[in-house]
Write a protein that holds these residues in place. Structure first.
Motif, PDB file in Angstrom:
ATOM      1  N   ASP A  41       0.804  -1.208   0.000  1.00  0.00           N
ATOM      2  CA  ASP A  41       0.000   0.000   0.000  1.00  0.00           C
ATOM      3  C   ASP A  41       0.848   1.274   0.000  1.00  0.00           C
ATOM      4  O   ASP A  41       0.325   2.363  -0.097  1.00  0.00           O
ATOM      5  CB  ASP A  41      -0.976   0.014   1.195  1.00  0.00           C
ATOM      6  CG  ASP A  41      -0.255  -0.210   2.515  1.00  0.00           C
ATOM      7  OD1 ASP A  41       0.986  -0.131   2.540  1.00  0.00           O
ATOM      8  OD2 ASP A  41      -0.945  -0.478   3.499  1.00  0.00           O
ATOM      9  N   ALA A  42       2.162   1.128   0.095  1.00  0.00           N
ATOM     10  CA  ALA A  42       3.001   2.322   0.069  1.00  0.00           C
ATOM     11  C   ALA A  42       2.922   3.043  -1.259  1.00  0.00           C
ATOM     12  O   ALA A  42       3.161   4.245  -1.342  1.00  0.00           O
ATOM     13  CB  ALA A  42       4.462   1.941   0.350  1.00  0.00           C
ATOM     14  N   GLU A  44       0.319   3.564  -3.096  1.00  0.00           N
ATOM     15  CA  GLU A  44      -0.943   4.244  -3.371  1.00  0.00           C
ATOM     16  C   GLU A  44      -0.728   5.749  -3.459  1.00  0.00           C
ATOM     17  O   GLU A  44      -0.127   6.357  -2.581  1.00  0.00           O
ATOM     18  CB  GLU A  44      -1.969   3.928  -2.266  1.00  0.00           C
ATOM     19  CG  GLU A  44      -2.464   2.492  -2.331  1.00  0.00           C
ATOM     20  CD  GLU A  44      -3.519   2.213  -1.290  1.00  0.00           C
ATOM     21  OE1 GLU A  44      -3.996   3.187  -0.666  1.00  0.00           O
ATOM     22  OE2 GLU A  44      -3.890   1.056  -1.105  1.00  0.00           O
ATOM     23  N   GLY A  45      -1.183   6.339  -4.525  1.00  0.00           N
ATOM     24  CA  GLY A  45      -1.050   7.769  -4.710  1.00  0.00           C
ATOM     25  C   GLY A  45       0.373   8.202  -4.981  1.00  0.00           C
ATOM     26  O   GLY A  45       0.691   9.382  -4.945  1.00  0.00           O
ATOM     27  N   GLY A  46       1.263   7.222  -5.219  1.00  0.00           N
ATOM     28  CA  GLY A  46       2.647   7.544  -5.510  1.00  0.00           C
ATOM     29  C   GLY A  46       3.442   7.975  -4.292  1.00  0.00           C
ATOM     30  O   GLY A  46       4.534   8.512  -4.421  1.00  0.00           O
ATOM     31  N   GLY A  47       2.918   7.731  -3.057  1.00  0.00           N
ATOM     32  CA  GLY A  47       3.614   8.151  -1.852  1.00  0.00           C
ATOM     33  C   GLY A  47       4.779   7.243  -1.511  1.00  0.00           C
ATOM     34  O   GLY A  47       4.927   6.149  -2.054  1.00  0.00           O
ATOM     35  N   LYS A  48       5.615   7.710  -0.578  1.00  0.00           N
ATOM     36  CA  LYS A  48       6.757   6.913  -0.148  1.00  0.00           C
ATOM     37  C   LYS A  48       6.285   5.793   0.780  1.00  0.00           C
ATOM     38  O   LYS A  48       5.280   5.942   1.480  1.00  0.00           O
ATOM     39  CB  LYS A  48       7.759   7.796   0.590  1.00  0.00           C
ATOM     40  CG  LYS A  48       8.475   8.801  -0.299  1.00  0.00           C
ATOM     41  CD  LYS A  48       9.499   9.589   0.520  1.00  0.00           C
ATOM     42  CE  LYS A  48      10.246  10.577  -0.366  1.00  0.00           C
ATOM     43  NZ  LYS A  48      11.249  11.355   0.417  1.00  0.00           N
ATOM     44  N   TYR A  50       6.129   3.532   4.104  1.00  0.00           N
ATOM     45  CA  TYR A  50       6.260   3.918   5.507  1.00  0.00           C
ATOM     46  C   TYR A  50       7.627   3.486   6.026  1.00  0.00           C
ATOM     47  O   TYR A  50       8.061   2.344   5.828  1.00  0.00           O
ATOM     48  CB  TYR A  50       5.155   3.273   6.343  1.00  0.00           C
ATOM     49  CG  TYR A  50       5.207   3.656   7.810  1.00  0.00           C
ATOM     50  CD1 TYR A  50       4.877   4.939   8.216  1.00  0.00           C
ATOM     51  CD2 TYR A  50       5.607   2.733   8.771  1.00  0.00           C
ATOM     52  CE1 TYR A  50       4.935   5.301   9.557  1.00  0.00           C
ATOM     53  CE2 TYR A  50       5.664   3.083  10.109  1.00  0.00           C
ATOM     54  CZ  TYR A  50       5.327   4.374  10.500  1.00  0.00           C
ATOM     55  OH  TYR A  50       5.386   4.728  11.827  1.00  0.00           O
TER      56      TYR A  50
END
Length: 509
Positions: A41-42, A44-48, A50
């Protein structure tokens, strides 16, 4: 109208395709990746991904960033998270931990232990309860770990730390420079009691002026006093003990016991003879670091099969171990090294997934503990599990050598150095089988009702205990003053509460 109607099938098909594409990028409930969603799920939305922070006491390593990068290449695709390794020098550990807890600073995985204020920090609410997280994200832990570890480290039926998978029994003793013992033909086999060590220490004192015969500091517990036959009932930082082997379940104030006075008097004798370093009460230098510098002959430690060879690789001198107590099993041994999840963790499920990998993924476990193959170690003659140092590297030039395997995950996954016994893990099992069980095994004191008294008592201990245990003060003069301050701080109330809880525990067995 007809043209408009013809658009709808194409629009519906596009919507369906988009829905399928989005579904392919999802993650399941456990945080593991579904097909088509590498990185979890990291992404999702192109985010880094966790970043899970790991804090443990130890020596910061020069190549830690290189090792982190290698670990994260393996870890991120598995759980959609990365790892940030934070080793804190032993001398600074308590202050750093207390500051993190009091400030609520963001942290994820924190080392804890029965001898490191475990139940005190549980009472403060510093650590999250882990039972549900273990069920959802820690199945490999539960599969590989002896149930006695998880059961023995609970507080009121709740796990707040995941124990290291290692030896379950424990014994105390000393590590000795074997080369110096050989040089002076010291009879190690004649040592049966602590007092029997005196001739060895006298020889080193008289012949090796640059070497401390018996090195002690605040980083290795309470010196000789740590080697007494006490079960601290779940947390060595909380007063109130019973004997592990005498069969009695009466909770005692150890400072009032004859055993405490005898050990303090022996430490005093050695200190006055110059066998113990003069700064023992205040030093924060870890004994094995002093030994690595060639300045220590002997020091106390927890023993287990192969402890000497394990430490030898760090120290760089040949070592041998002398076990001074019989193997025993207490609740404190089950919780002698654990990884907790901080209440300030923003994604505790990810933290548990990291701990689960350290208990199950051999590659990630050994990267964390030993570094990168070919750079920090090489496989010995093609062996899968036996390693040695690369050419041109020695104990003093190593750039990654945490020496913290006993803190981090599953030791049964660890490589063995070529100086270690290939049967080490089998001997661990034999060692555990010999352990004498304390009558209070499984009991952990809940300190919530007396946490103010514990804080006051610990302040008294900081004032008196270092000088007492190092031999820097006269026990005959200081023990009465020490006891007076402990009584004023509320130690009797703590011991009474411990006795009440222990009696209730034993009545249900």
């Amino acid at each position: 109208m007809v043209k408009t109607l013809k658009v709808w099938p194409r629009l519906a098909a596009a919507v369906m395709a988009l829905s399928l594409m989005l579904a392919g990028c999802s993650t399941d409930k456990s945080g593991t990746t579904t097909p088509g969603a590498e990185g979890g799920d990291a992404a999702e939305g192109g985010g880094k991904p966790y970043e899970v922070t790991l804090y443990y006491p130890g020596t910061p390593q020069k190549d830690v960033a290189l090792v982190e990068a290698e670990i994260n290449k393996k870890m991120e695709p598995k759980i959609g998270a990365t790892l940030k390794i934070n080793a804190i020098d032993w001398g600074q550990w308590d202050n750093k931990l207390n500051l993190m807890i009091s400030s609520g600073e963001k942290s994820d995985i924190i080392f804890t232990a029965a001898w490191q204020n475990y139940t005190v920090n549980v009472a403060k609410g510093a650590f999250l309860p882990l039972n549900d997280l273990l069920e959802e994200h820690g199945q490999d832990i539960k599969k590989n770990l002896d149930p006695a570890f998880l059961e023995g480290s609970q507080v009121d039926g709740v796990n707040y730390g995941v124990p290291t998978n290692k030896e379950l029994a424990a014994t105390r003793g000393v590590l000795v420079r074997q080369d110096l013992a050989d040089k002076y033909k010291l009879d190690l086999a004649a040592v049966k009691t602590w007092a029997d060590l005196e001739p060895l220490l006298k020889t080193i004192k008289e012949n090796e002026p640059g070497i401390t015969p018996f090195y002690m500091s605040n980083t290795n517990g309470n010196g000789l006093l740590e080697n007494l036959d006490w079960d601290y009932l779940g947390d060595a930082s909380v007063p109130g003990v019973i004997s592990k082997t005498a069969g009695s379940t009466t909770v005692l104030n150890e400072v009032e016991t004859a055993e405490f006075k005898e050990a303090a008097e022996l430490a005093r004798k050695w200190y006055q003879a110059g066998y113990i370093n003069s700064d023992a009460a205040t030093s924060n230098v870890f004994p094995k670091d002093q030994a690595k510098a060639g300045k220590a002959f002997m020091w106390t430690d927890g023993m287990k099969p192969g402890k000497d060879k394990e430490e030898e690789g760090y120290v760089g001198f040949p070592l041998t171990q002398i076990e001074m107590t019989q193997p025993t099993i207490t609740t404190g041994d089950a919780s002698g090294a654990m990884l907790a999840i901080s209440r300030s963790s923003e994604q505790p499920e990810k933290a548990m997934q990291v701990i689960n990998l350290l208990h199950s993924d051999k590659e990630i476990n050994n990267l964390l503990n030993f570094g990168i193959e070919g750079q920090h170690y090489v496989k010995k003659d093609g062996a899968e599990n036996i390693i040695t140092l690369p050419d041109g590297v020695d104990a003093n030039s190593r750039t990654y050598n945490p020496g913290a395997q006993w803190q981090l995950g599953n030791q049964f996954l660890n490589f063995l150095w070529d100086n270690e016994d290939p049967q080490k893990w089998e001997k661990f099992k034999e060692f555990n089988a010999k352990g004498v069980k304390s009558p209070a095994l499984g009991f952990t004191f809940n300190s919530q009702t007396v946490k103010n008294e514990i804080a006051a008592v610990n302040n008294v201990n900081k004032q008196f205990k270092p000088g007492m245990t190092s031999g820097a003060v006269d026990p005959n003069e200081m023990i009465p003053k020490y006891l007076e301050k402990l009584k004023a701080a509320g130690i009797d109330k703590i011991i009474a509460a411990k006795q009440e809880q222990l009696d209730a525990f034993l009545s249900k067995k």
